[in-house]
Design a protein around this motif. Structure first.
Motif, PDB file in Angstrom:
ATOM      1  N   SER A  86       0.652  -1.164  -0.059  1.00 10.10           N
ATOM      2  CA  SER A  86       0.004  -0.099  -0.023  1.00 10.10           C
ATOM      3  C   SER A  86       0.778   1.167   0.253  1.00 10.10           C
ATOM      4  CB  SER A  86      -0.864  -0.147   1.161  1.00 10.10           C
ATOM      5  OG  SER A  86      -1.845   1.145   1.286  1.00 10.10           O
ATOM      6  N   LEU A  87       2.008   1.206   0.949  1.00  7.17           N
ATOM      7  CA  LEU A  87       2.773   2.236   0.545  1.00  7.17           C
ATOM      8  C   LEU A  87       3.407   2.589  -0.743  1.00  7.17           C
ATOM      9  CD1 LEU A  87       4.485   4.333   2.309  1.00  7.17           C
ATOM     10  CD2 LEU A  87       6.206   2.484   2.676  1.00  7.17           C
ATOM     11  N   LEU A  88       3.905   1.562  -1.306  1.00  7.21           N
ATOM     12  CA  LEU A  88       4.382   1.930  -2.538  1.00  7.21           C
ATOM     13  C   LEU A  88       3.586   2.237  -3.686  1.00  7.21           C
ATOM     14  CD1 LEU A  88       6.581  -1.576  -2.823  1.00  7.21           C
ATOM     15  CD2 LEU A  88       7.489   0.806  -2.605  1.00  7.21           C
ATOM     16  N   SER A  89       2.110   1.823  -3.297  1.00  8.22           N
ATOM     17  CA  SER A  89       1.196   2.482  -4.195  1.00  8.22           C
ATOM     18  C   SER A  89       0.829   3.787  -3.950  1.00  8.22           C
ATOM     19  CB  SER A  89      -0.058   1.637  -4.202  1.00  8.22           C
ATOM     20  OG  SER A  89       0.025   0.320  -4.658  1.00  8.22           O
TER      21      SER A  89
ATOM     22  N   HIS B 262       1.907  16.901   0.331  1.00  6.98           N
ATOM     23  CA  HIS B 262       1.459  16.521   1.841  1.00  6.98           C
ATOM     24  C   HIS B 262       1.595  15.106   2.338  1.00  6.98           C
ATOM     25  CE1 HIS B 262      -0.180  17.047   5.813  1.00  6.98           C
ATOM     26  NE2 HIS B 262      -0.936  15.862   5.435  1.00  6.98           N
ATOM     27  N   ALA B 263       0.798  14.310   1.276  1.00  8.80           N
ATOM     28  CA  ALA B 263       0.842  12.715   1.244  1.00  8.80           C
ATOM     29  C   ALA B 263       2.307  12.368   1.263  1.00  8.80           C
ATOM     30  CB  ALA B 263       0.071  12.281   0.261  1.00  8.80           C
ATOM     31  N   LEU B 264       3.214  12.662   0.213  1.00  4.83           N
ATOM     32  CA  LEU B 264       4.417  12.313   0.242  1.00  4.83           C
ATOM     33  C   LEU B 264       5.056  12.580   1.351  1.00  4.83           C
ATOM     34  CD1 LEU B 264       5.189  13.332  -3.444  1.00  4.83           C
ATOM     35  CD2 LEU B 264       5.148  11.032  -2.863  1.00  4.83           C
ATOM     36  N   GLU B 265       4.964  13.824   2.040  1.00  3.73           N
ATOM     37  CA  GLU B 265       5.760  14.537   3.149  1.00  3.73           C
ATOM     38  C   GLU B 265       5.247  13.409   4.399  1.00  3.73           C
ATOM     39  OE1 GLU B 265       7.114  17.991   5.599  1.00  3.73           O
ATOM     40  OE2 GLU B 265       5.679  18.202   4.100  1.00  3.73           O
ATOM     41  N   SER B 266       4.004  13.312   4.595  1.00  2.97           N
ATOM     42  CA  SER B 266       3.400  12.748   5.647  1.00  2.97           C
ATOM     43  C   SER B 266       3.367  11.387   5.856  1.00  2.97           C
ATOM     44  CB  SER B 266       2.162  13.658   6.196  1.00  2.97           C
ATOM     45  OG  SER B 266       1.229  13.458   5.351  1.00  2.97           O
ATOM     46  N   GLU B 267       2.848  10.565   4.838  1.00  3.23           N
ATOM     47  CA  GLU B 267       2.604   9.463   4.776  1.00  3.23           C
ATOM     48  C   GLU B 267       3.550   8.368   3.867  1.00  3.23           C
ATOM     49  OE1 GLU B 267      -1.385   9.077   3.043  1.00  3.23           O
ATOM     50  OE2 GLU B 267      -1.977  10.924   3.789  1.00  3.23           O
ATOM     51  N   VAL B 268       4.398   9.016   3.414  1.00  2.02           N
ATOM     52  CA  VAL B 268       5.462   7.904   2.275  1.00  2.02           C
ATOM     53  C   VAL B 268       6.732   8.145   2.657  1.00  2.02           C
ATOM     54  CG1 VAL B 268       6.133   7.649   0.055  1.00  2.02           C
ATOM     55  CG2 VAL B 268       3.500   8.260   0.538  1.00  2.02           C
ATOM     56  N   LEU B 269       7.407   9.245   2.652  1.00  2.00           N
ATOM     57  CA  LEU B 269       8.732   9.281   2.950  1.00  2.00           C
ATOM     58  C   LEU B 269       9.368   9.622   4.311  1.00  2.00           C
ATOM     59  CD1 LEU B 269       9.252  12.258   0.140  1.00  2.00           C
ATOM     60  CD2 LEU B 269       9.633   9.830   0.038  1.00  2.00           C
TER      61      LEU B 269
ATOM     62  N   ARG C  37       4.350   6.269  12.901  1.00  2.00           N
ATOM     63  CA  ARG C  37       3.153   6.644  12.321  1.00  2.00           C
ATOM     64  C   ARG C  37       3.136   5.652  11.069  1.00  2.00           C
ATOM     65  NH1 ARG C  37       3.880  12.374  10.336  1.00  2.00           N
ATOM     66  NH2 ARG C  37       1.554  12.007   9.974  1.00  2.00           N
ATOM     67  N   GLY C  38       3.663   4.294  10.942  1.00  2.00           N
ATOM     68  CA  GLY C  38       3.630   3.361  10.111  1.00  2.00           C
ATOM     69  C   GLY C  38       4.925   3.168   9.308  1.00  2.00           C
ATOM     70  N   TRP C  39       4.518   2.629   8.116  1.00  2.00           N
ATOM     71  CA  TRP C  39       5.809   2.245   7.087  1.00  2.00           C
ATOM     72  C   TRP C  39       6.336   3.433   6.478  1.00  2.00           C
ATOM     73  CZ3 TRP C  39       8.956  -1.973   7.476  1.00  2.00           C
ATOM     74  CH2 TRP C  39       8.552  -2.919   8.151  1.00  2.00           C
ATOM     75  N   ARG C  40       7.443   3.569   6.030  1.00  2.00           N
ATOM     76  CA  ARG C  40       7.887   4.555   5.337  1.00  2.00           C
ATOM     77  C   ARG C  40       8.989   4.236   4.484  1.00  2.00           C
ATOM     78  NH1 ARG C  40       3.814   6.240   7.150  1.00  2.00           N
ATOM     79  NH2 ARG C  40       3.386   8.122   8.114  1.00  2.00           N
ATOM     80  N   ILE C  41       9.129   4.791   3.236  1.00  2.00           N
ATOM     81  CA  ILE C  41      10.266   4.633   2.216  1.00  2.00           C
ATOM     82  C   ILE C  41      11.520   5.151   2.855  1.00  2.00           C
ATOM     83  CG2 ILE C  41      11.043   4.307  -0.129  1.00  2.00           C
ATOM     84  CD1 ILE C  41       8.047   4.463  -0.946  1.00  2.00           C
TER      85      ILE C  41
END
Length: 162
Positions: A15-18, A30-37, A132-136
């Motif tokens: 889900s993170l990769l998607s 915002h999503a890239l900063e707070s949910e992905v990276l 906050r969960g998995w991050r890349i």
């Protein structure tokens, strides 16, 4: 790590990769900063077209977000807002302690206006589980581009391909 926790990690990382490419495709900073990276994210890019090769390395979330903004502000096909990235055939290895993982995936990017493949490649990533969960944490993409995009990339970055 038990089987249920490992299965959950696999699902969350997929889900993170998607989420990464969905956010990038619509410039959702915002999503890239707070949910992905991850804060200490490192992106390594190898972009190829024929014999030409362009390599880039960006370190740190803030620098990476600035780099993405610059790329989407240029004349490469993905800056036109109709490119959709598809990342699939994931192979994920979660570390025994369950706090980190590695993945490999295939990448394809399609220009929705032209209905044409504009890039394809292979991705290797490292992931870290945070509060906050998995991050890349690390992302390495080796992709093949169309000639027009390689030219636009060189012009945008003011570089010459090898």
């Amino acid at each position: 790590m038990n089987a249920a926790d490992e299965a959950l990690a696999h699902a969350e990382i997929q889900s993170l990769l998607s989420r990464y490419y969905q956010a990038l495709d619509v410039a959702d900073w915002h999503a890239l900063e707070s949910e992905v990276l991850a804060e200490d994210a490192v992106w390594e890019l190898v972009q190829r077209c024929g014999d030409a090769v362009h390599e880039d390395r960006i370190e740190g979330r803030a620098a990476l977000l600035a780099w993405f903004r610059r790329m989407l502000g240029g004349d490469v096909t993905m800056s036109r807002g109709a490119v959709r990235h598809f990342l699939n055939t994931h192979v994920i290895h979660v570390a025994p302690e369950g706090r980190s993982a590695r993945s490999t995936s295939h990448l394809q990017a399609v220009d929705g206006n032209a209905m044409a493949v504009v890039a394809m490649g292979f991705v290797e990533a490292e992931h870290v589980q945070t509060s906050r969960g998995w991050r890349i944490r690390r992302y390495r993409v080796d992709e093949h581009l169309r000639e027009e995009d390689m030219k636009a990339l060189r012009e945008l970055l003011g570089t010459r391909a090898n």
